[in-house]
Design an enzyme around this catalytic site. Structure first.
Site, PDB file in Angstrom:
ATOM      1  N   HIS A 195     -27.616  55.174  42.817  1.00  0.00           N
ATOM      2  CA  HIS A 195     -27.840  56.123  41.724  1.00  0.00           C
ATOM      3  C   HIS A 195     -29.290  55.984  41.268  1.00  0.00           C
ATOM      4  O   HIS A 195     -29.763  54.876  40.980  1.00  0.00           O
ATOM      5  CB  HIS A 195     -26.856  55.816  40.592  1.00  0.00           C
ATOM      6  CG  HIS A 195     -27.139  56.569  39.341  1.00  0.00           C
ATOM      7  ND1 HIS A 195     -27.523  57.899  39.338  1.00  0.00           N
ATOM      8  CD2 HIS A 195     -27.112  56.188  38.032  1.00  0.00           C
ATOM      9  CE1 HIS A 195     -27.722  58.279  38.096  1.00  0.00           C
ATOM     10  NE2 HIS A 195     -27.480  57.275  37.284  1.00  0.00           N
ATOM     11  N   CYS A 206     -22.397  59.360  35.407  1.00  0.00           N
ATOM     12  CA  CYS A 206     -23.270  59.194  36.581  1.00  0.00           C
ATOM     13  C   CYS A 206     -22.533  58.718  37.827  1.00  0.00           C
ATOM     14  O   CYS A 206     -23.063  58.817  38.938  1.00  0.00           O
ATOM     15  CB  CYS A 206     -24.401  58.220  36.246  1.00  0.00           C
ATOM     16  SG  CYS A 206     -25.394  58.774  34.859  1.00  0.00           S
ATOM     17  N   ASN A 232     -33.498  60.909  36.447  1.00  0.00           N
ATOM     18  CA  ASN A 232     -32.076  60.554  36.592  1.00  0.00           C
ATOM     19  C   ASN A 232     -31.235  61.823  36.415  1.00  0.00           C
ATOM     20  O   ASN A 232     -31.106  62.330  35.301  1.00  0.00           O
ATOM     21  CB  ASN A 232     -31.745  59.500  35.523  1.00  0.00           C
ATOM     22  CG  ASN A 232     -30.273  59.115  35.507  1.00  0.00           C
ATOM     23  OD1 ASN A 232     -29.434  59.783  36.107  1.00  0.00           O
ATOM     24  ND2 ASN A 232     -29.961  58.044  34.805  1.00  0.00           N
TER      25      ASN A 232
HETATM   26  O1  UT7 Z   1     -27.586  56.706  34.549  1.00  0.00           O
HETATM   27  C1  UT7 Z   1     -27.277  55.616  33.758  1.00  0.00           C
HETATM   28  C2  UT7 Z   1     -27.924  55.809  32.450  1.00  0.00           C
HETATM   29  N1  UT7 Z   1     -29.033  55.042  32.019  1.00  0.00           N
HETATM   30  C3  UT7 Z   1     -29.714  54.036  32.637  1.00  0.00           C
HETATM   31  O2  UT7 Z   1     -29.488  53.640  33.725  1.00  0.00           O
HETATM   32  C4  UT7 Z   1     -30.820  53.413  31.820  1.00  0.00           C
HETATM   33  C5  UT7 Z   1     -30.969  51.920  32.044  1.00  0.00           C
HETATM   34  N2  UT7 Z   1     -32.082  51.388  31.238  1.00  0.00           N
HETATM   35  C6  UT7 Z   1     -33.376  51.639  31.525  1.00  0.00           C
HETATM   36  O3  UT7 Z   1     -33.685  52.315  32.484  1.00  0.00           O
HETATM   37  C7  UT7 Z   1     -34.429  51.029  30.629  1.00  0.00           C
HETATM   38  O4  UT7 Z   1     -33.809  50.151  29.712  1.00  0.00           O
HETATM   39  C8  UT7 Z   1     -35.271  52.087  29.855  1.00  0.00           C
HETATM   40  C9  UT7 Z   1     -36.192  52.803  30.825  1.00  0.00           C
HETATM   41  C10 UT7 Z   1     -34.368  53.093  29.164  1.00  0.00           C
HETATM   42  C11 UT7 Z   1     -36.151  51.400  28.816  1.00  0.00           C
HETATM   43  O5  UT7 Z   1     -36.950  50.392  29.421  1.00  0.00           O
HETATM   44  P1  UT7 Z   1     -37.056  48.938  28.796  1.00  0.00           P
HETATM   45  O6  UT7 Z   1     -37.985  48.181  29.627  1.00  0.00           O
HETATM   46  O7  UT7 Z   1     -35.667  48.402  28.621  1.00  0.00           O
HETATM   47  O8  UT7 Z   1     -37.752  49.229  27.395  1.00  0.00           O
HETATM   48  P2  UT7 Z   1     -37.234  48.939  25.911  1.00  0.00           P
HETATM   49  O9  UT7 Z   1     -36.111  49.833  25.560  1.00  0.00           O
HETATM   50  O10 UT7 Z   1     -37.038  47.456  25.732  1.00  0.00           O
HETATM   51  O11 UT7 Z   1     -38.489  49.333  25.059  1.00  0.00           O
HETATM   52  C12 UT7 Z   1     -39.700  48.582  25.124  1.00  0.00           C
HETATM   53  C13 UT7 Z   1     -40.705  49.240  24.200  1.00  0.00           C
HETATM   54  C14 UT7 Z   1     -40.173  49.472  22.790  1.00  0.00           C
HETATM   55  O12 UT7 Z   1     -41.229  49.256  21.876  1.00  0.00           O
HETATM   56  P3  UT7 Z   1     -41.328  47.851  21.091  1.00  0.00           P
HETATM   57  O13 UT7 Z   1     -40.060  47.727  20.318  1.00  0.00           O
HETATM   58  O14 UT7 Z   1     -41.473  46.786  22.157  1.00  0.00           O
HETATM   59  O15 UT7 Z   1     -42.559  48.034  20.251  1.00  0.00           O
HETATM   60  C15 UT7 Z   1     -39.826  50.935  22.770  1.00  0.00           C
HETATM   61  O16 UT7 Z   1     -39.886  51.505  21.499  1.00  0.00           O
HETATM   62  O17 UT7 Z   1     -41.068  50.532  24.694  1.00  0.00           O
HETATM   63  C16 UT7 Z   1     -40.898  51.502  23.667  1.00  0.00           C
HETATM   64  N3  UT7 Z   1     -40.535  52.759  24.296  1.00  0.00           N
HETATM   65  C17 UT7 Z   1     -41.449  53.649  24.730  1.00  0.00           C
HETATM   66  N4  UT7 Z   1     -42.782  53.646  24.718  1.00  0.00           N
HETATM   67  C18 UT7 Z   1     -43.418  54.703  25.247  1.00  0.00           C
HETATM   68  C19 UT7 Z   1     -39.296  53.238  24.543  1.00  0.00           C
HETATM   69  N5  UT7 Z   1     -39.383  54.427  25.162  1.00  0.00           N
HETATM   70  C20 UT7 Z   1     -40.708  54.710  25.283  1.00  0.00           C
HETATM   71  C21 UT7 Z   1     -41.421  55.772  25.837  1.00  0.00           C
HETATM   72  N6  UT7 Z   1     -42.777  55.736  25.790  1.00  0.00           N
HETATM   73  N7  UT7 Z   1     -40.813  56.839  26.421  1.00  0.00           N
END
Ligand code: UT7
Length: 329
Positions: free
Chosen positions: A241, A108, A271
């Site tokens: 980004h 990225c 993204n």
């Molecule tokens: O370009 C560079 C590459 N990547 C990035 O910049 C990504 C950086 N990170 C992020 O943007 C965020 O961490 C994410 C958007 C990927 C995830 O958000 P988060 O607030 O960190 O969520 P999380 O991973 O802690 O997940 C929270 C909950 C989990 O459920 P439990 O364990 O709390 O029951 C996940 O299983 O949300 C769940 N979850 C979803 N639920 C519905 C994860 N993905 C989804 C989804 N829909 N698509």
């Protein structure tokens, strides 16, 4: 170095959050509140090469140049149908250009790495006009059964033409090897002398990437502003980004800056990896949001873990009449 032309191209298919909720255990509320994304464009009928070529043609037109005027092509790309030749070579052929070409994979952060390389090439004094094209199709890396990665990415291409000038005020890159937070392994051919290799679709520890992104971006921005001797008051826009709207907002909070200085298009495109900043830059250029003399900060981060930022003065004035100069950045 200065930017004299921009262009972008997006796939025609817009995949909304509602469409994803039909194939994954997800919903519009989660995706939009956690990421700021409402829809993303996904390659279906067209190819990544077509997007890259179209974005490049638009950037050349905007720069008032033709393919023959390009002295170097740098293509930032992570995956496409070809491992070789490089996508830059394929773009060169489609454009009808005759110049050396190189691909770079800095995930990225690729656009900022490409600017750095372009500045160095221009500094050598051997080239005048460089086409930078960032073309990405993360839709070919993610596991479409995994809701935690597939919902945040989108495909697209963004291009800029740069030439000699004094508008790049500072630029800074960092790389710190950290594979686990974000990686993708491609399946390789059978080899009778090794064991079959396992491969994995894109793996991402979102929380780790989030923290690394915020820390690195804030640090990089402070570094380049210090090096360029500019204050926050003098910055017109921060082009970050487009990874997650919450990441952008957290960085803005750390900097204590106004919301209107942080343009965003992640809600429409998701993204798009290294293409996200040049697509945003092109949108702002085409919408007339950029004025001569605007000071832009650009900052990106991604797999590697690699990061980069720069301070660039915007100037869309043509430079065709200017002789090549071997100026320092
Ligand atoms: O370009 C560079 C590459 N990547 C990035 O910049 C990504 C950086 N990170 C992020 O943007 C965020 O961490 C994410 C958007 C990927 C995830 O958000 P988060 O607030 O960190 O969520 P999380 O991973 O802690 O997940 C929270 C909950 C989990 O459920 P439990 O364990 O709390 O029951 C996940 O299983 O949300 C769940 N979850 C979803 N639920 C519905 C994860 N993905 C989804 C989804 N829909 N698509």
């Amino acid at each position: 170095m200065k930017i004299i032309g921009t262009g972008s191209e997006l796939p025609s298919l817009a995949v909304t959050n509602e469409m994803l909720s039909e194939i994954l255990d997800t919903n519009n509320e989660w995706i939009s509140t956690r990421t700021g994304i409402s829809q993303r464009r996904i390659i279906s009928e067209e190819s990544l090469t077509e997007l890259a070529v179209s974005a490049s043609k638009k950037a050349l037109k905007n720069a008032n140049l033709e393919a023959k005027d390009i002295d170097f092509i740098i293509c930032s790309n992570t995956v496409n149908n070809y491992v070789l030749p490089g996508l830059s070579c394929i773009v060169q052929g489609e454009l009808g250009a005759h110049c050396p070409c190189i691909d770079l994979n800095s995930a990225c952060s690729g656009f900022i790495y490409a600017l750095y390389m372009a500045a160095a090439y221009l500094d050598m004094g051997k080239v005048k006009n460089i086409l930078i094209v960032c073309a990405e199709e993360p839709s070919k890396m993610v596991d479409w059964h995994a809701r935690d990665t597939s919902v945040i990415f989108g495909d697209g291409a963004g291009a800029t033409v740069v030439t000699q000038g004094k508008n790049l005020k500072s630029i800074h890159l960092t790389t710190t090897c950290a594979i686990e937070p974000l990686y993708y392994q491609r399946e390789l051919e059978y080899n009778p002398y090794t064991h079959k290799q396992e491969f994995k679709p894109l793996v991402m520890n979102g929380k780790d990437v989030y923290k690394m992104a915020v820390n690195a971006s804030v640090q990089d921005i402070n570094t380049v502003m210090k090096e360029a001797h500019v204050t926050q008051k003098e910055i017109s826009f921060y082009l970050l980004h487009q990874a997650n709207v919450r990441i952008i907002e957290t960085i803005r909070d750390f900097l204590g800056e106004n919301e209107d200085k942080f343009p965003k298009n992640i809600h429409k495109y998701g993204n798009t990896s290294s293409a996200s900043i040049p697509i945003l830059l092109d949108e702002m250029n085409m919408n007339g949001q950029l004025k001569d003399g605007d000071i832009l900060v650009m900052s990106a981060f991604g797999a590697g873990f690699s990061t980069g930022a720069c301070v660039m003065e915007w100037s869309n004035r043509m430079t065709a009449a200017e002789p090549p100069q071997n100026n320092k950045m």
